[in-house]
Design a protein around this motif. Structure first.
Motif, PDB file in Angstrom:
ATOM      1  N   UNK B  79      11.772  -5.550  -3.013  1.00 59.18           N
ATOM      2  CA  UNK B  79      10.441  -6.021  -3.251  1.00 59.18           C
ATOM      3  C   UNK B  79      11.031  -6.396  -5.164  1.00 59.18           C
ATOM      4  N   UNK B  80      12.024  -5.065  -5.706  1.00 55.04           N
ATOM      5  CA  UNK B  80      11.726  -5.285  -7.454  1.00 55.04           C
ATOM      6  C   UNK B  80      13.755  -5.996  -7.764  1.00 55.04           C
ATOM      7  N   UNK B  81      14.527  -6.155  -6.968  1.00 51.83           N
ATOM      8  CA  UNK B  81      15.873  -6.068  -6.541  1.00 51.83           C
ATOM      9  C   UNK B  81      16.335  -7.532  -8.025  1.00 51.83           C
ATOM     10  N   UNK B  82      15.020  -8.302  -7.582  1.00 50.85           N
ATOM     11  CA  UNK B  82      15.421  -9.406  -8.418  1.00 50.85           C
ATOM     12  C   UNK B  82      14.503  -9.857  -9.318  1.00 50.85           C
ATOM     13  N   UNK B  83      13.199  -8.490  -9.342  1.00 53.05           N
ATOM     14  CA  UNK B  83      12.659  -8.329 -11.209  1.00 53.05           C
ATOM     15  C   UNK B  83      12.574  -8.619 -12.393  1.00 53.05           C
ATOM     16  N   UNK B  84      12.231  -9.316 -12.575  1.00 49.34           N
ATOM     17  CA  UNK B  84      12.094  -9.860 -13.877  1.00 49.34           C
ATOM     18  C   UNK B  84      11.679  -8.515 -15.258  1.00 49.34           C
ATOM     19  N   UNK B  85      10.948  -8.174 -14.312  1.00 49.58           N
ATOM     20  CA  UNK B  85       9.624  -7.237 -14.646  1.00 49.58           C
ATOM     21  C   UNK B  85       8.515  -6.231 -14.156  1.00 49.58           C
ATOM     22  N   UNK B  86       8.801  -5.150 -13.893  1.00 48.54           N
ATOM     23  CA  UNK B  86       7.012  -4.576 -13.355  1.00 48.54           C
ATOM     24  C   UNK B  86       6.019  -4.451 -13.904  1.00 48.54           C
ATOM     25  N   UNK B  87       5.089  -5.536 -14.078  1.00 50.37           N
ATOM     26  CA  UNK B  87       3.665  -5.901 -14.411  1.00 50.37           C
ATOM     27  C   UNK B  87       2.390  -4.945 -14.990  1.00 50.37           C
ATOM     28  N   UNK B  88       2.319  -3.894 -13.659  1.00 48.34           N
ATOM     29  CA  UNK B  88       0.893  -3.665 -13.440  1.00 48.34           C
ATOM     30  C   UNK B  88       0.814  -2.503 -12.106  1.00 48.34           C
ATOM     31  N   UNK B  89       0.363  -2.229 -11.671  1.00 47.54           N
ATOM     32  CA  UNK B  89      -0.118  -0.948 -10.848  1.00 47.54           C
ATOM     33  C   UNK B  89      -1.758  -1.085 -10.712  1.00 47.54           C
ATOM     34  N   UNK B  90      -2.379  -0.357  -9.877  1.00 52.55           N
ATOM     35  CA  UNK B  90      -3.717  -0.282  -9.687  1.00 52.55           C
ATOM     36  C   UNK B  90      -4.290  -0.220  -8.499  1.00 52.55           C
ATOM     37  N   UNK B  91      -5.431   0.856  -8.011  1.00 55.58           N
ATOM     38  CA  UNK B  91      -5.988   0.852  -6.687  1.00 55.58           C
ATOM     39  C   UNK B  91      -4.999   1.975  -5.942  1.00 55.58           C
ATOM     40  N   UNK B  92      -4.322   2.365  -6.801  1.00 53.52           N
ATOM     41  CA  UNK B  92      -3.773   3.905  -6.297  1.00 53.52           C
ATOM     42  C   UNK B  92      -4.190   5.110  -6.049  1.00 53.52           C
ATOM     43  N   UNK B  93      -4.094   5.323  -4.266  1.00 53.34           N
ATOM     44  CA  UNK B  93      -4.870   6.563  -4.019  1.00 53.34           C
ATOM     45  C   UNK B  93      -3.393   7.608  -3.341  1.00 53.34           C
ATOM     46  N   UNK B  94      -3.563   8.475  -3.791  1.00 51.24           N
ATOM     47  CA  UNK B  94      -3.091   9.979  -3.075  1.00 51.24           C
ATOM     48  C   UNK B  94      -4.231  10.207  -1.642  1.00 51.24           C
ATOM     49  N   UNK B  95      -3.150  10.480  -0.765  1.00 47.09           N
ATOM     50  CA  UNK B  95      -4.720  10.793   0.168  1.00 47.09           C
ATOM     51  C   UNK B  95      -4.260  12.034   1.001  1.00 47.09           C
ATOM     52  N   UNK B  96      -2.993  12.397   1.127  1.00 49.57           N
ATOM     53  CA  UNK B  96      -2.478  13.460   1.450  1.00 49.57           C
ATOM     54  C   UNK B  96      -1.550  14.572   1.031  1.00 49.57           C
ATOM     55  N   UNK B  97      -1.361  15.422   0.633  1.00 50.61           N
ATOM     56  CA  UNK B  97       0.154  16.387   0.152  1.00 50.61           C
ATOM     57  C   UNK B  97       1.176  16.089   0.750  1.00 50.61           C
ATOM     58  N   UNK B  98       1.885  16.070  -0.262  1.00 49.24           N
ATOM     59  CA  UNK B  98       3.145  15.900   0.997  1.00 49.24           C
ATOM     60  C   UNK B  98       3.727  16.926   0.646  1.00 49.24           C
ATOM     61  N   UNK B  99       4.547  18.458   1.574  1.00 50.38           N
ATOM     62  CA  UNK B  99       4.929  19.079   1.822  1.00 50.38           C
ATOM     63  C   UNK B  99       6.687  19.566   1.678  1.00 50.38           C
ATOM     64  N   UNK B 100       6.893  20.429   1.731  1.00 53.29           N
ATOM     65  CA  UNK B 100       8.960  20.044   2.342  1.00 53.29           C
ATOM     66  C   UNK B 100       8.395  20.139   3.648  1.00 53.29           C
ATOM     67  N   UNK B 101       9.346  19.723   4.226  1.00 56.97           N
ATOM     68  CA  UNK B 101       9.523  19.267   5.588  1.00 56.97           C
ATOM     69  C   UNK B 101       9.703  18.174   5.837  1.00 56.97           C
ATOM     70  N   UNK B 102       8.440  16.965   4.929  1.00 58.47           N
ATOM     71  CA  UNK B 102       7.596  16.064   5.289  1.00 58.47           C
ATOM     72  C   UNK B 102       8.428  14.711   5.401  1.00 58.47           C
ATOM     73  N   UNK B 103       8.485  13.910   6.229  1.00 58.83           N
ATOM     74  CA  UNK B 103       9.550  12.915   6.166  1.00 58.83           C
ATOM     75  C   UNK B 103       8.370  11.389   5.948  1.00 58.83           C
ATOM     76  N   UNK B 104       9.257  11.344   4.192  1.00 57.42           N
ATOM     77  CA  UNK B 104       8.343   9.525   4.195  1.00 57.42           C
ATOM     78  C   UNK B 104       8.711   8.177   3.795  1.00 57.42           C
ATOM     79  N   UNK B 105       7.596   7.440   4.502  1.00 59.07           N
ATOM     80  CA  UNK B 105       8.764   6.549   4.471  1.00 59.07           C
ATOM     81  C   UNK B 105       8.030   5.120   4.100  1.00 59.07           C
TER      82      UNK B 105
END
Lengths: 343, 343, 343
Positions: B79-105
């Motif tokens: 997404x941002x390797x050739x980005x000129x600028x990171x413009x904004x964020x919206x609609x962010x939801x943290x849906x599940x806590x992450x614990x040691x041992x979890x694998x994220x993608x």
């Protein structure tokens, strides 16, 4: 002073002697997290338990170079505390993956000795073996270093030079038990290039660069319990810089090589290596690779590639030596190893 | 060069396209320890298994921003390797806590495209989703970045702008299963101030400052496997400084906000955010907050506060924009999020 | 400002008061790995699960100073945020080893108060106790600090000075349950010197030096959740340097003392300590020790040595104070503790 370790001098080594190195170490997810904070390492097999399980392993193994640095670090107080130079590596085999919870220790056998003609130093060849808590060999390699004599009057030993292979025979590579790349997920791994896509002689510029900081290389070197003074004590040099542990450059170059070699997942053989020039903080490390050889393996979906990995601190890629046959001044590392890739 | 990742250019994105990002990652206590070494984070819920259990969770979750950075880091190569600028964020939801041992993608869907009038770049809107090893969504958020065109002759896509909420509706916040602050220990948490003690419009100067070092922000950024070159390669700028990953400032400000908001234990919604000015090593980061809104939740003893968190590199607190409506030069970050607090 | 912690002033302490400190913390292999990256610590017992099991413990305990720093760090917001100086330590007992997974918290009892004759500050004596998740005391120690008065008109409290032991009586040292050095492996531990080889009065130059970086001491200090501003905020001093947490010097000196005292495996008693001069980044820390006393213990194969550990930033070893009785300017630390050694 009598209780501290002065290190060994050239005349202190005996052919055939086996030196058990001190301070076994249990590694955990902490060492892995630090490794990934110190180097931009992204190889999926060592990053994700799930990816590793899909590849037939019980969990994500530690990055192979964590094993190498840990085994190597233990040898420093006995082998290279008074070393003038780290001259080379050969016959390196990664025999067992290391997992969090494993405890590693090292021992070295003196397999060659040659006093230099100036009588002030000599070359010591050792075969170092790292074992886990079950006494299984996790890796072994030959290293030779130039060591100062402590007593210039000590007699020269009989010269014995070990007969070392130019490269590890691919038939001798040990594939981790169960490894299976038949269902390899190239998208999750980060690149589509498979074993068949690489040609012998092909060169890859890994593009990215990382500028080195004192705090980082010292943290890395301590993490492997490497005690060589030159890496930590700024009073050794008038500019206050510390000579960077060659292994820091190895890990940095290996991590940078992800960009173009993301599927070279595991290092299984170390054919040779030279620390061509010293590295200092402020240097920006880049890397390029050359495919030296390819081989099939007995494991499903798994091929082997022999790679030359070169780290530089500037200059154009793919330049290695000058017309005099010597490494160019910007070359930091010339490493030769076998890695496993999906077919 | 053909095998390395050149990154995507504006014309490479298609509306509705879903990009699966590479390199899943298993997190452990190592990532947590490093996070707490890199930032002065002290929120009790993410620091103590015992405190978390007394709050109805099975163990201490990873700091919420570890989840954000890990999910975000995976998107950078696509997404941002050739980005000129990171413009904004919206609609962010943290849906599940992450614990040691979890694998994220992570994966991202392209939800908006708009070529700039100069024809040289465009804005790409993506909704990024992070999942754990059970395919559960742990977080999602919308981000938009300005990306260069690689081929200036490529036709402009149809302009589609996503309809984004100004803020996450508190009724949509996901409270971690079992969370219960009925028996919250304010002494162990570090401050006596509960949800009812904060008023909308209230401003808090978090007082403490931290001066940033190159080694620290590079370690943090690598830990999230964020590969953007500008953060690591000193040769990009004549002063040898590296542009600091905006997420480093987010985590630093969040950690500093403990002093005055120690009980804002979990981030559950990300309403918006702007990286107002770049941050460099040597800057001393301070932070202040403003209470933007409050809401009740369905969980026992748990309320929600909407906070503006501002990071600065000097100047008086509570100053944000000049008369021209632009951020003042000392403002680094303007972040808007929902956090959970004991009633 | 009302919601942030201004710290306590001298007049805020009451004799006999017990202060429960905030933010319990669960430690893991991550904290251990970071400790070994920040300090050249190589004591085998805290490095290897296998070595620890061969010594009668269930696993490798955390380095004892991790316990000390974690317990100490929690006290800072309540005890030393407005401290002018950290004056001394006494009566320190390490009562239980700490293992990965343990959760630590601290409380302090005010055991002495004395206003200074200038009326602007006073000395506060506290006995701090660290406990694990089973409410077992893992360590305790007395510390006294000079704290500013916030209100110069506040009346002076009655002067009460605690009656502190000059040194911990070796009969009171707590040996970890099960500890047994009968089959101690001196080769794996790194040095052949046993308890009987050290003589009272013997001095040991630990030879090695480590130059300190800002990033390292800040990471260490944050890891212990120590919030004292002077360690992090470069704007406090015109040279942009940060005053280094005294505990960073303690851990660095202890780690350096491996070279000559590799078998001083566990710290069990803290008799006293002075931070003689401040330490700043760029200083190269070295260390020397003196054997002050020896004692037998009830545990098989285990002896105790009382050590003076001195950290310096230059100069010859074995020099401590000038003719005026004051610490020489190069002396950073003068620490007095009991450690356990194989007989």
């Amino acid at each position: 002073m009598a209780k501290t370790n002065p290190g060994r001098f050239f005349e202190d080594y005996r052919l055939g002697e086996v030196i058990a190195h001190a301070v076994p170490r249990t590694v955990s997810g902490g060492e892995r997290a630090l490794y990934h904070a110190l180097y931009p390492s992204r190889f999926a097999l060592a990053s994700s338990d799930e990816f590793a399980r899909a590849s037939g392993l019980p969990a994500a193994p530690m990055d192979d170079l964590i094993t190498f640095h840990t085994v190597f670090g233990k040898t420093v107080p006995d082998i290279s505390l008074n070393a003038v130079a780290n001259l080379g590596y050969a016959e390196g085999y990664f025999r067992k993956p290391v997992y969090p919870g494993d405890t590693l220790r090292s021992e070295s056998e003196v397999i060659g000795l040659k006093q230099n003609s100036n009588g002030k130093s000599g070359v010591v060849y050792v075969r170092t073996t790292g074992r886990n808590q079950r006494d299984e060999v996790v890796m072994e390699y030959v290293r030779w270093v130039m060591v100062r004599k402590g007593d210039l009057d000590a007699p020269a030993p009989e010269t014995v030079l070990p007969d070392l292979a130019k490269a590890v025979d691919p038939a001798d590579l040990i594939i981790p038990e169960g490894l299976d790349f038949s269902n390899y997920d190239f998208t999750l791994a980060g690149e589509p290039h498979r074993w068949g896509d690489y040609e012998i002689g092909e060169q890859i510029d890994h593009v990215d660069g990382v500028t080195i900081e004192e705090a980082e290389h010292m943290m890395a070197t301590r993490l492997w319990q490497n005690t060589a003074k030159v890496h930590f004590d700024a009073t050794f040099r008038p500019d206050g810089q510390r000579l960077i542990y060659g292994g820091h450059v190895i890990s940095m170059a290996r991590a940078l090589s992800f960009n173009g070699l993301a599927n070279a997942q595991m290092i299984v053989g170390l054919n040779g290596g030279a620390h061509a020039n010293p590295c200092f903080s402020g240097d920006t490390v880049k890397a390029w690779s050359e495919v030296l050889d390819k081989a099939e393996t007995s494991a499903p979906g798994v091929g082997a590639v022999r790679l030359r990995l070169v780290a530089t601190k500037g200059g154009d890629p793919f330049r290695l030596k000058g017309q005099d046959g010597k490494y160019l001044p910007e070359v930091l590392l010339d490493l030769d190893f076998w890695a496993l890739m999906p077919l």
